[in-house]
Scaffold this motif. Structure first.
Motif, PDB file in Angstrom:
ATOM      1  N   ALA A   9       0.854  -1.186   0.000  1.00 32.20           N
ATOM      2  CA  ALA A   9       0.000   0.000   0.000  1.00 32.20           C
ATOM      3  C   ALA A   9       0.888   1.233   0.000  1.00 32.20           C
ATOM      4  O   ALA A   9       1.908   1.278   0.697  1.00 32.20           O
ATOM      5  N   SER A  10       0.498   2.234  -0.768  1.00 36.47           N
ATOM      6  CA  SER A  10       1.262   3.485  -0.808  1.00 36.47           C
ATOM      7  C   SER A  10       0.575   4.604  -0.052  1.00 36.47           C
ATOM      8  O   SER A  10       1.184   5.642   0.195  1.00 36.47           O
ATOM      9  N   GLU A  11      -0.696   4.403   0.293  1.00 32.25           N
ATOM     10  CA  GLU A  11      -1.458   5.403   1.054  1.00 32.25           C
ATOM     11  C   GLU A  11      -2.352   4.661   2.025  1.00 32.25           C
ATOM     12  O   GLU A  11      -2.916   3.611   1.699  1.00 32.25           O
ATOM     13  N   LEU A  12      -2.487   5.176   3.252  1.00 31.25           N
ATOM     14  CA  LEU A  12      -3.056   4.395   4.344  1.00 31.25           C
ATOM     15  C   LEU A  12      -4.538   4.090   4.152  1.00 31.25           C
ATOM     16  O   LEU A  12      -4.976   2.951   4.338  1.00 31.25           O
ATOM     17  N   ARG A  13      -5.329   5.058   3.773  1.00 31.82           N
ATOM     18  CA  ARG A  13      -6.770   4.835   3.672  1.00 31.82           C
ATOM     19  C   ARG A  13      -7.104   3.906   2.506  1.00 31.82           C
ATOM     20  O   ARG A  13      -7.959   3.020   2.633  1.00 31.82           O
ATOM     21  N   LEU A  35       0.212  -3.078   6.684  1.00 32.56           N
ATOM     22  CA  LEU A  35      -0.185  -1.668   6.727  1.00 32.56           C
ATOM     23  C   LEU A  35       0.584  -0.972   7.849  1.00 32.56           C
ATOM     24  O   LEU A  35       0.378  -1.255   9.027  1.00 32.56           O
ATOM     25  N   ASP A  36       1.432  -0.071   7.474  1.00 30.30           N
ATOM     26  CA  ASP A  36       2.256   0.679   8.427  1.00 30.30           C
ATOM     27  C   ASP A  36       1.573   2.011   8.688  1.00 30.30           C
ATOM     28  O   ASP A  36       1.279   2.764   7.751  1.00 30.30           O
ATOM     29  N   GLU A  37       1.303   2.306   9.968  1.00 30.97           N
ATOM     30  CA  GLU A  37       0.602   3.553  10.286  1.00 30.97           C
ATOM     31  C   GLU A  37       1.395   4.803   9.932  1.00 30.97           C
ATOM     32  O   GLU A  37       0.851   5.921   9.941  1.00 30.97           O
ATOM     33  N   SER A  38       2.684   4.644   9.579  1.00 32.11           N
ATOM     34  CA  SER A  38       3.475   5.801   9.152  1.00 32.11           C
ATOM     35  C   SER A  38       3.326   6.105   7.659  1.00 32.11           C
ATOM     36  O   SER A  38       3.910   7.063   7.165  1.00 32.11           O
ATOM     37  N   LEU A  39       2.534   5.282   6.935  1.00 30.98           N
ATOM     38  CA  LEU A  39       2.293   5.561   5.517  1.00 30.98           C
ATOM     39  C   LEU A  39       1.640   6.932   5.335  1.00 30.98           C
ATOM     40  O   LEU A  39       0.957   7.432   6.237  1.00 30.98           O
ATOM     41  N   PRO A  40       1.812   7.556   4.170  1.00 34.14           N
ATOM     42  CA  PRO A  40       1.108   8.820   3.909  1.00 34.14           C
ATOM     43  C   PRO A  40      -0.397   8.638   4.035  1.00 34.14           C
ATOM     44  O   PRO A  40      -0.938   7.563   3.747  1.00 34.14           O
ATOM     45  N   VAL A  41      -1.074   9.694   4.479  1.00 35.19           N
ATOM     46  CA  VAL A  41      -2.528   9.690   4.614  1.00 35.19           C
ATOM     47  C   VAL A  41      -3.096  10.845   3.805  1.00 35.19           C
ATOM     48  O   VAL A  41      -2.592  11.964   3.877  1.00 35.19           O
ATOM     49  N   ASP A  42      -4.156  10.557   3.056  1.00 29.31           N
ATOM     50  CA  ASP A  42      -4.882  11.607   2.335  1.00 29.31           C
ATOM     51  C   ASP A  42      -6.273  11.724   2.949  1.00 29.31           C
ATOM     52  O   ASP A  42      -7.215  11.046   2.517  1.00 29.31           O
ATOM     53  N   PRO A  43      -6.448  12.588   3.960  1.00 30.25           N
ATOM     54  CA  PRO A  43      -7.752  12.686   4.626  1.00 30.25           C
ATOM     55  C   PRO A  43      -8.862  13.190   3.716  1.00 30.25           C
ATOM     56  O   PRO A  43     -10.038  12.942   3.983  1.00 30.25           O
ATOM     57  N   ALA A  44      -8.506  13.933   2.665  1.00 34.31           N
ATOM     58  CA  ALA A  44      -9.522  14.534   1.804  1.00 34.31           C
ATOM     59  C   ALA A  44     -10.038  13.587   0.729  1.00 34.31           C
ATOM     60  O   ALA A  44     -11.055  13.880   0.090  1.00 34.31           O
ATOM     61  N   ALA A  45      -9.385  12.457   0.528  1.00 32.37           N
ATOM     62  CA  ALA A  45      -9.776  11.555  -0.566  1.00 32.37           C
ATOM     63  C   ALA A  45     -11.172  10.988  -0.327  1.00 32.37           C
ATOM     64  O   ALA A  45     -11.501  10.541   0.768  1.00 32.37           O
ATOM     65  N   ARG A 113      -4.307   6.800  11.722  1.00 28.33           N
ATOM     66  CA  ARG A 113      -3.170   6.016  12.225  1.00 28.33           C
ATOM     67  C   ARG A 113      -3.564   5.231  13.478  1.00 28.33           C
ATOM     68  O   ARG A 113      -3.153   4.073  13.657  1.00 28.33           O
ATOM     69  N   ASP A 114      -4.374   5.838  14.351  1.00 27.96           N
ATOM     70  CA  ASP A 114      -4.839   5.130  15.547  1.00 27.96           C
ATOM     71  C   ASP A 114      -5.593   3.860  15.180  1.00 27.96           C
ATOM     72  O   ASP A 114      -5.379   2.797  15.780  1.00 27.96           O
ATOM     73  N   TRP A 115      -6.481   3.952  14.192  1.00 28.74           N
ATOM     74  CA  TRP A 115      -7.324   2.802  13.886  1.00 28.74           C
ATOM     75  C   TRP A 115      -6.575   1.709  13.135  1.00 28.74           C
ATOM     76  O   TRP A 115      -6.945   0.527  13.217  1.00 28.74           O
ATOM     77  N   ILE A 116      -5.511   2.057  12.459  1.00 27.12           N
ATOM     78  CA  ILE A 116      -4.677   1.007  11.867  1.00 27.12           C
ATOM     79  C   ILE A 116      -3.988   0.200  12.962  1.00 27.12           C
ATOM     80  O   ILE A 116      -3.880  -1.032  12.875  1.00 27.12           O
ATOM     81  N   VAL A 117      -3.536   0.860  14.002  1.00 29.55           N
ATOM     82  CA  VAL A 117      -2.962   0.137  15.145  1.00 29.55           C
ATOM     83  C   VAL A 117      -4.008  -0.786  15.759  1.00 29.55           C
ATOM     84  O   VAL A 117      -3.728  -1.943  16.100  1.00 29.55           O
ATOM     85  N   VAL A 118      -5.236  -0.285  15.889  1.00 24.87           N
ATOM     86  CA  VAL A 118      -6.319  -1.122  16.419  1.00 24.87           C
ATOM     87  C   VAL A 118      -6.532  -2.341  15.526  1.00 24.87           C
ATOM     88  O   VAL A 118      -6.655  -3.473  16.020  1.00 24.87           O
ATOM     89  N   ALA A 119      -6.572  -2.135  14.207  1.00 27.16           N
ATOM     90  CA  ALA A 119      -6.771  -3.266  13.288  1.00 27.16           C
ATOM     91  C   ALA A 119      -5.699  -4.327  13.492  1.00 27.16           C
ATOM     92  O   ALA A 119      -5.990  -5.535  13.488  1.00 27.16           O
ATOM     93  N   ARG A 120      -4.468  -3.892  13.673  1.00 24.75           N
ATOM     94  CA  ARG A 120      -3.372  -4.842  13.844  1.00 24.75           C
ATOM     95  C   ARG A 120      -3.541  -5.634  15.152  1.00 24.75           C
ATOM     96  O   ARG A 120      -3.292  -6.847  15.191  1.00 24.75           O
ATOM     97  N   GLU A 121      -3.951  -4.977  16.213  1.00 26.95           N
ATOM     98  CA  GLU A 121      -4.137  -5.684  17.488  1.00 26.95           C
ATOM     99  C   GLU A 121      -5.342  -6.627  17.425  1.00 26.95           C
ATOM    100  O   GLU A 121      -5.296  -7.732  17.977  1.00 26.95           O
ATOM    101  N   GLU A 122      -6.418  -6.207  16.746  1.00 26.14           N
ATOM    102  CA  GLU A 122      -7.567  -7.101  16.596  1.00 26.14           C
ATOM    103  C   GLU A 122      -7.179  -8.335  15.786  1.00 26.14           C
ATOM    104  O   GLU A 122      -7.630  -9.454  16.080  1.00 26.14           O
ATOM    105  N   ALA A 123      -6.345  -8.145  14.764  1.00 26.82           N
ATOM    106  CA  ALA A 123      -5.877  -9.282  13.979  1.00 26.82           C
ATOM    107  C   ALA A 123      -5.066 -10.243  14.839  1.00 26.82           C
ATOM    108  O   ALA A 123      -5.167 -11.468  14.688  1.00 26.82           O
TER     109      ALA A 123
END
Length: 272
Positions: A9-13, A35-45, A113-123
């Motif tokens: 993935a090149s962008e987090l969302r 999925l690395d939470e440090s990936l770029p994020v485009d909130p407006a997409a 980024r917070d919710w990607i960490v959550v996804a990883r812990e749920e996994a």
């Protein structure tokens, strides 16, 4: 086991949406791990969803909650069914965390980024439970399951405030209340490993509910809403299930519920 395709993935969302769409659960877990939470994020997409979400395997068969068989935890089949139900909750929780990342634009980068960490812990929780299920002679998909968690996600698909109020703060917070009782059931039948997994899940879920509380309050502060009154309004609008005790008040406090919220909860006023 066949090698899984490499997930990039090149962008987090966009990456969260691609992982959510995967039906094969090993592939989904591998994608979440990638999925690395440090990936770029485009909130407006404004992302377009594929025709069917979430991706899920053909098994387990999803049925109405009333159609699920009750099996005593003291029997081998009953204990396996209980662990399977917990694994299904965690699989849904992976999907919920991925869904909140891609679905709602316009939030701060830290939200995604917070919710990607959550996804990883749920996994991780799902993997622990599925591995334990294997020691009981079963695998994920062997028992029927219900779709209650995702049903609420579907109801709140257009409202990030409702999603935060009613998924982490109601449905997932209910897990804080239920975990000690489920742990006690497993311990009582000599399932020390299952009880230890429940300890890990409760520890992490306190943090997950805290993230939901933090971002719900951010929306309250941003929009000038009273947290208790707005929660009650959203619960009524989206037909959230009524919350019933007993409540794990210590865990709820650790997850960021304040005394006003707990007073409303225990008085039966949190949901109309």
């Amino acid at each position: 086991m066949e090698d899984l395709p490499i997930f990039v993935a090149s962008e987090l969302r966009q990456g969260a949406l691609a992982a959510l769409a995967l039906a094969d659960w090993p592939a989904k877990l591998a994608a979440v791990a990638a999925l690395d939470e440090s990936l770029p994020v485009d909130p407006a997409a404004m992302l377009a969803a594929p025709p069917s979400l979430p991706g899920r395997p053909a098994q387990p068969v999803l049925v109405a909650p009333a159609r699920l068989k009750s099996r005593p935890a003291g029997t081998p089949q009953g204990r396996a069914a209980l662990v399977h139900a917990l694994a299904h909750i965690e699989f849904n929780a992976v999907n919920l965390a991925l869904d909140i990342v891609w679905r709602f634009p316009g939030m701060p980068d830290a939200f995604y980024r917070d919710w990607i960490v959550v996804a990883r812990e749920e996994a991780s929780h799902f993997r622990l439970l599925n591995e334990h299920l294997a020691t009981l002679g079963h695998a994920y998909g062997d028992f029927s399951a219900h779709n209650g968690l995702w049903d609420m996600a579907a109801r709140t698909c257009d409202d990030v405030a409702a999603r935060l109020a009613l998924v982490p703060r109601v449905l997932e917070a209910r897990g804080l209340d239920a975990s000690p009782m489920i742990r006690a059931k497993l311990a009582a039948v000599g399932d020390a490993r299952g009880a230890a997994i429940l300890d890990i899940i409760l520890r992490d879920e306190i943090g997950h509910v805290a993230i939901g509380n933090r971002w719900y309050r951010w929306l309250c502060d941003t929009g000038g809403h009273d947290p208790v009154a707005w929660h009650a309004e959203l619960a009524q609008r989206y037909a959230a299930p009524r919350q019933r005790g007993p409540f794990n008040l210590d865990a709820r406090r650790a997850a960021g519920f304040d005394e006003r919220e707990l007073a409303a909860l225990t008085a039966g006023d949190a949901n109309p």
